[in-house]
Write a protein that holds these residues in place. Structure first.
Motif, PDB file in Angstrom:
ATOM      1  N   MET A 117      60.808   7.395  11.219  1.00  0.00           N
ATOM      2  CA  MET A 117      59.887   8.136  12.070  1.00  0.00           C
ATOM      3  C   MET A 117      60.307   9.592  12.205  1.00  0.00           C
ATOM      4  SD  MET A 117      57.407   6.264  12.758  1.00  0.00           S
ATOM      5  CE  MET A 117      56.879   4.547  12.850  1.00  0.00           C
ATOM      6  N   GLY A 118      61.607   9.851  12.217  1.00  0.00           N
ATOM      7  CA  GLY A 118      62.063  11.234  12.242  1.00  0.00           C
ATOM      8  C   GLY A 118      61.614  11.992  11.008  1.00  0.00           C
ATOM      9  N   SER A 119      61.702  11.356   9.848  1.00  0.00           N
ATOM     10  CA  SER A 119      61.259  11.972   8.600  1.00  0.00           C
ATOM     11  C   SER A 119      59.738  12.088   8.556  1.00  0.00           C
ATOM     12  CB  SER A 119      61.744  11.145   7.402  1.00  0.00           C
ATOM     13  OG  SER A 119      63.149  11.180   7.317  1.00  0.00           O
ATOM     14  N   LEU A 120      59.040  11.094   9.112  1.00  0.00           N
ATOM     15  CA  LEU A 120      57.577  11.168   9.159  1.00  0.00           C
ATOM     16  C   LEU A 120      57.131  12.356   9.997  1.00  0.00           C
ATOM     17  CD1 LEU A 120      54.856   9.869   8.453  1.00  0.00           C
ATOM     18  CD2 LEU A 120      55.062   8.472  10.518  1.00  0.00           C
ATOM     19  N   GLY A 121      57.813  12.608  11.108  1.00  0.00           N
ATOM     20  CA  GLY A 121      57.500  13.769  11.928  1.00  0.00           C
ATOM     21  C   GLY A 121      57.726  15.074  11.181  1.00  0.00           C
ATOM     22  N   ASP A 122      58.792  15.127  10.370  1.00  0.00           N
ATOM     23  CA  ASP A 122      59.021  16.315   9.551  1.00  0.00           C
ATOM     24  C   ASP A 122      57.845  16.592   8.623  1.00  0.00           C
ATOM     25  OD1 ASP A 122      61.526  16.745  10.651  1.00  0.00           O
ATOM     26  OD2 ASP A 122      62.592  15.672   9.067  1.00  0.00           O
ATOM     27  N   ARG A 123      57.188  15.535   8.174  1.00  0.00           N
ATOM     28  CA  ARG A 123      56.148  15.678   7.163  1.00  0.00           C
ATOM     29  C   ARG A 123      54.759  15.910   7.763  1.00  0.00           C
ATOM     30  NH1 ARG A 123      60.421  13.264   5.029  1.00  0.00           N
ATOM     31  NH2 ARG A 123      60.712  13.077   2.775  1.00  0.00           N
ATOM     32  N   ILE A 124      54.377  15.129   8.784  1.00  0.00           N
ATOM     33  CA  ILE A 124      53.001  15.228   9.300  1.00  0.00           C
ATOM     34  C   ILE A 124      52.908  16.134  10.526  1.00  0.00           C
ATOM     35  CG2 ILE A 124      52.535  12.875   8.480  1.00  0.00           C
ATOM     36  CD1 ILE A 124      52.439  12.016  11.446  1.00  0.00           C
ATOM     37  N   GLY A 125      54.041  16.481  11.109  1.00  0.00           N
ATOM     38  CA  GLY A 125      54.047  17.305  12.314  1.00  0.00           C
ATOM     39  C   GLY A 125      54.699  16.560  13.459  1.00  0.00           C
ATOM     40  N   ARG A 126      55.703  17.170  14.060  1.00  0.00           N
ATOM     41  CA  ARG A 126      56.472  16.477  15.095  1.00  0.00           C
ATOM     42  C   ARG A 126      55.679  16.319  16.385  1.00  0.00           C
ATOM     43  NH1 ARG A 126      60.441  20.735  12.540  1.00  0.00           N
ATOM     44  NH2 ARG A 126      61.319  19.436  10.896  1.00  0.00           N
ATOM     45  N   ARG A 127      54.889  17.339  16.731  1.00  0.00           N
ATOM     46  CA  ARG A 127      54.070  17.231  17.938  1.00  0.00           C
ATOM     47  C   ARG A 127      52.989  16.171  17.776  1.00  0.00           C
ATOM     48  NH1 ARG A 127      50.508  22.275  19.931  1.00  0.00           N
ATOM     49  NH2 ARG A 127      49.165  21.448  18.271  1.00  0.00           N
ATOM     50  N   LYS A 128      52.383  16.142  16.604  1.00  0.00           N
ATOM     51  CA  LYS A 128      51.344  15.149  16.333  1.00  0.00           C
ATOM     52  C   LYS A 128      51.913  13.738  16.443  1.00  0.00           C
ATOM     53  CE  LYS A 128      48.645  15.837  12.800  1.00  0.00           C
ATOM     54  NZ  LYS A 128      48.185  15.933  11.389  1.00  0.00           N
ATOM     55  N   LEU A 129      53.078  13.524  15.850  1.00  0.00           N
ATOM     56  CA  LEU A 129      53.686  12.194  15.892  1.00  0.00           C
ATOM     57  C   LEU A 129      54.052  11.817  17.323  1.00  0.00           C
ATOM     58  CD1 LEU A 129      54.688   9.785  14.186  1.00  0.00           C
ATOM     59  CD2 LEU A 129      56.927  10.891  14.130  1.00  0.00           C
ATOM     60  N   LEU A 130      54.530  12.779  18.104  1.00  0.00           N
ATOM     61  CA  LEU A 130      54.898  12.501  19.490  1.00  0.00           C
ATOM     62  C   LEU A 130      53.676  12.066  20.299  1.00  0.00           C
ATOM     63  CD1 LEU A 130      56.901  12.466  21.804  1.00  0.00           C
ATOM     64  CD2 LEU A 130      56.606  14.938  22.044  1.00  0.00           C
ATOM     65  N   LEU A 131      52.543  12.732  20.092  1.00  0.00           N
ATOM     66  CA  LEU A 131      51.329  12.372  20.814  1.00  0.00           C
ATOM     67  C   LEU A 131      50.812  10.998  20.387  1.00  0.00           C
ATOM     68  CD1 LEU A 131      49.503  15.819  20.827  1.00  0.00           C
ATOM     69  CD2 LEU A 131      50.482  14.636  22.801  1.00  0.00           C
ATOM     70  N   ILE A 132      50.870  10.718  19.087  1.00  0.00           N
ATOM     71  CA  ILE A 132      50.448   9.396  18.598  1.00  0.00           C
ATOM     72  C   ILE A 132      51.342   8.306  19.198  1.00  0.00           C
ATOM     73  CG2 ILE A 132      50.287   7.910  16.564  1.00  0.00           C
ATOM     74  CD1 ILE A 132      49.542  10.434  14.954  1.00  0.00           C
ATOM     75  N   GLY A 133      52.646   8.549  19.153  1.00  0.00           N
ATOM     76  CA  GLY A 133      53.582   7.564  19.683  1.00  0.00           C
ATOM     77  C   GLY A 133      53.437   7.349  21.169  1.00  0.00           C
ATOM     78  N   ALA A 134      53.210   8.433  21.922  1.00  0.00           N
ATOM     79  CA  ALA A 134      53.052   8.314  23.367  1.00  0.00           C
ATOM     80  C   ALA A 134      51.797   7.525  23.721  1.00  0.00           C
ATOM     81  CB  ALA A 134      52.994   9.706  24.003  1.00  0.00           C
ATOM     82  N   ALA A 135      50.709   7.776  22.970  1.00  0.00           N
ATOM     83  CA  ALA A 135      49.471   7.025  23.219  1.00  0.00           C
ATOM     84  C   ALA A 135      49.688   5.541  22.942  1.00  0.00           C
ATOM     85  CB  ALA A 135      48.343   7.571  22.333  1.00  0.00           C
ATOM     86  N   GLY A 136      50.309   5.237  21.823  1.00  0.00           N
ATOM     87  CA  GLY A 136      50.573   3.839  21.488  1.00  0.00           C
ATOM     88  C   GLY A 136      51.499   3.179  22.489  1.00  0.00           C
ATOM     89  N   PHE A 137      52.539   3.909  22.919  1.00  0.00           N
ATOM     90  CA  PHE A 137      53.495   3.347  23.876  1.00  0.00           C
ATOM     91  C   PHE A 137      52.816   3.033  25.203  1.00  0.00           C
ATOM     92  CE2 PHE A 137      57.154   3.051  26.626  1.00  0.00           C
ATOM     93  CZ  PHE A 137      58.170   2.597  25.800  1.00  0.00           C
ATOM     94  N   GLY A 138      51.939   3.938  25.655  1.00  0.00           N
ATOM     95  CA  GLY A 138      51.241   3.707  26.912  1.00  0.00           C
ATOM     96  C   GLY A 138      50.300   2.515  26.856  1.00  0.00           C
ATOM     97  N   ILE A 139      49.535   2.409  25.763  1.00  0.00           N
ATOM     98  CA  ILE A 139      48.581   1.303  25.618  1.00  0.00           C
ATOM     99  C   ILE A 139      49.309  -0.032  25.548  1.00  0.00           C
ATOM    100  CG2 ILE A 139      46.888   0.264  24.055  1.00  0.00           C
ATOM    101  CD1 ILE A 139      46.073   3.158  23.299  1.00  0.00           C
TER     102      ILE A 139
END
Length: 504
Positions: free
Chosen positions: A73-95
């Motif tokens: 996931m750290g490498s995925l954030g490097d590639r697609i955008g760290r802020r984008k990944l954080l928002l996706i992860g936070a939404a999933g974690f909350g749901i």
């Protein structure tokens, strides 16, 4: 003769510091989540009636999935955008937290915990790598990392207290719903305050590498936990072999890929490797210590979960303060000296508990935890700064993921090493008094919790005798585990003095 101009590194302003406060929300949440569930297990057992194995999986599946996916996931954030990944992860974690809160069966709760591990793995590497891009100035970044690290300590303090409060007033699912109000502000404030950042190369994730990370971390963590629960057996051995083979294959593959999932050449840097090792060893000692200290406070001294949590607050406050105070000190004193001296306080903590064993009081534990917090807080701030400073900016996410993997693996190893020593010593020293049935003796001989439960159902005289025997056996285990904790900290000190001499 012209002199070369030294590039001026821009200093962070109010926007960046407020952005750091927003990034602290998922950090605080993950830290609370690591401790709060333990207090809900009795109510979960009554409501969902899980088997013993299912109860273990409710606890274990989260760190298993989390540890296996942090680097990916750290490498995925490097590639697609760290802020984008954080928002996706936070939404999933909350749901998924909402789904976990209303899980109708043990199987559903296990599945939800696995999904929480998946989304949780996106949160921590993203926050640390975004922090690097927010604070380009080295001194400001050190302070920001100290604040970031205080989120772990603050969450560790809040976990038992918040858990005790929620469980006194609401049902067990409330401990999961805590994620919703914590994460909601993130979706509004993060896009406004934190700029997107990613690796400019933008290469694809190598799926084979991601699979090999899973096949390395998950069997390794499972083998450790299985040895603690079942003892050394064939299943643990096979899992360890799978982990080793997968790890070797992963490293070989990274060396031949043009865009590796993890740049293993980072480990050629002695400072980077040393900082990772110090992270790992200090967290093993810290989490392993919490494992038996929390049991001592509740089962030996008879404190409630909330009061036991309050006893730990001074030590966790010391960790926060040490992480902040060390920032100006490390400007003038070499990093390896700062870490070694700080960790010396942690050795004092374990030494004091080892000498007192099962007789240590709540005040004694509070003071010892202050010493432990000083050492671990300072070491974590400096070592995390060195990890980020010695990795290329484009690989900040992967480096952060590796740092967090060391943290999660250290958490597992802390319980596995110090916990297994404590359990083995307890089982070897417990003397069951006469008059206890074979079934009750078996339960009392496994853990001090089992002994206290059995003692409460026996006649007063026999019950008191069993309690005293259990406390004595537990105290012997506490002493041995504390000496082991001190030894681990000494190893971390040696690593610091040897590998960090050239750190800048």
């Amino acid at each position: 003769m012209q002199t070369a101009e030294v590039p001026v590194v821009p200093r962070a302003g109010m926007r960046e510091w407020v952005g750091l406060a927003v990034l602290m929300l998922p950090v605080l949440l993950i830290s609370v989540d690591n401790t709060i569930l333990n207090f809900a297990l009795p109510e979960i057992s009554e409501a969902l009636i899980p088997s013993g194995t299912q109860l273990l999986w409710i606890l274990d599946v989260y760190p298993l999935v989390l540890a296996g996916l942090l680097v990916t996931m750290g490498s995925l954030g490097d590639r697609i955008g760290r802020r984008k990944l954080l928002l996706i992860g936070a939404a999933g974690f909350g749901i998924v937290s909402v789904l976990a809160a209303f899980a109708p069966t043990a199987e559903a709760l296990i599945a939800a915990r696995a999904a929480l591990g998946l989304f949780g793995a996106t949160l921590m590497p993203s926050t640390l790598s975004l922090l690097r891009n927010l604070f380009l100035n080295r001194e400001q970044r050190r302070l920001a990392i100290a604040v970031w690290g205080s989120g772990f300590a603050g969450g560790g303090a809040l976990g038992p207290i918040a858990g005790g409060f929620l469980l006194e007033h609401f049902w067990w699912g409330s401990v999961f719903l805590l994620a919703v109000p914590v994460l909601l502000p993130l979706f509004v404030l993060l896009p406004l305050l934190v700029r997107e950042s990613k690796d400019p190369v933008g290469s694809r994730i190598d799926l084979w590498s991601a699979a090999l990370v899973l096949l390395t971390m998950v069997p390794l963590v499972w083998a450790i936990k299985n040895v603690v629960d079942q003892g050394a057996n064939i299943a643990s051995g096979l899992a360890l072999v799978v982990a080793i083979v997968s790890g070797v294959l992963f490293v070989r593959r990274q060396l031949h890929l043009e865009h590796p999932l993890l740049d293993v050449s980072l480990f050629r840097n002695a400072v980077f490797s040393g900082a990772i090792a110090i992270n790992l060893l200090s967290i093993i000692a810290f989490v392993g210590g919490l494992f038996f200290i929390t049991q001592h406070l509740q089962l030996v001294l008879g404190l409630s979960p909330m009061i036991a949590g309050l006893v730990l607050v001074p030590g966790l406050a010391a960790m926060i303060i040490a992480g902040l105070v060390v920032v100006p000190i490390v400007r003038r004193v070499p990093a390896h000296i700062v870490i070694a001296v700080g960790l010396g306080f942690s050795v004092l903590c374990y030494g004091s508990i080892a000498v007192q064993g099962g007789t240590v009081s709540a005040w004694g534990i509070a003071l010892a935890m202050v010493a432990l917090g000083i050492g671990v807080g300072g070491a974590e701030t400096v070592s995390n700064d060195l990890i980020l400073a010695n990795a290329p900016a484009s690989k900040a996410g992967a480096a952060s993921g590796l740092s967090e993997t060391a943290y999660e693996l250290g958490s597992v190893l802390g319980v596995a090493t110090l916990g297994s020593v404590l359990t083995a010593s307890y089982r070897g020293h417990i003397e069951i008094p006469a008059g206890v049935s074979r079934a009750d003796a078996a339960a009392a001989g496994e853990t001090i919790g089992g002994a206290m439960h059995v003692a409460g159902e026996l006649p007063e005289a026999i019950g008191n005798a069993l309690r005293e025997a259990a406390i004595t056996a537990f105290g012997s285990g506490v002493s041995i585990a504390s000496w082991l904790g001190a030894g681990l900290i000494v190893v971390a000190i040696v690593v610091s003095l040897v590998t960090l001499r050239r750190a800048s």
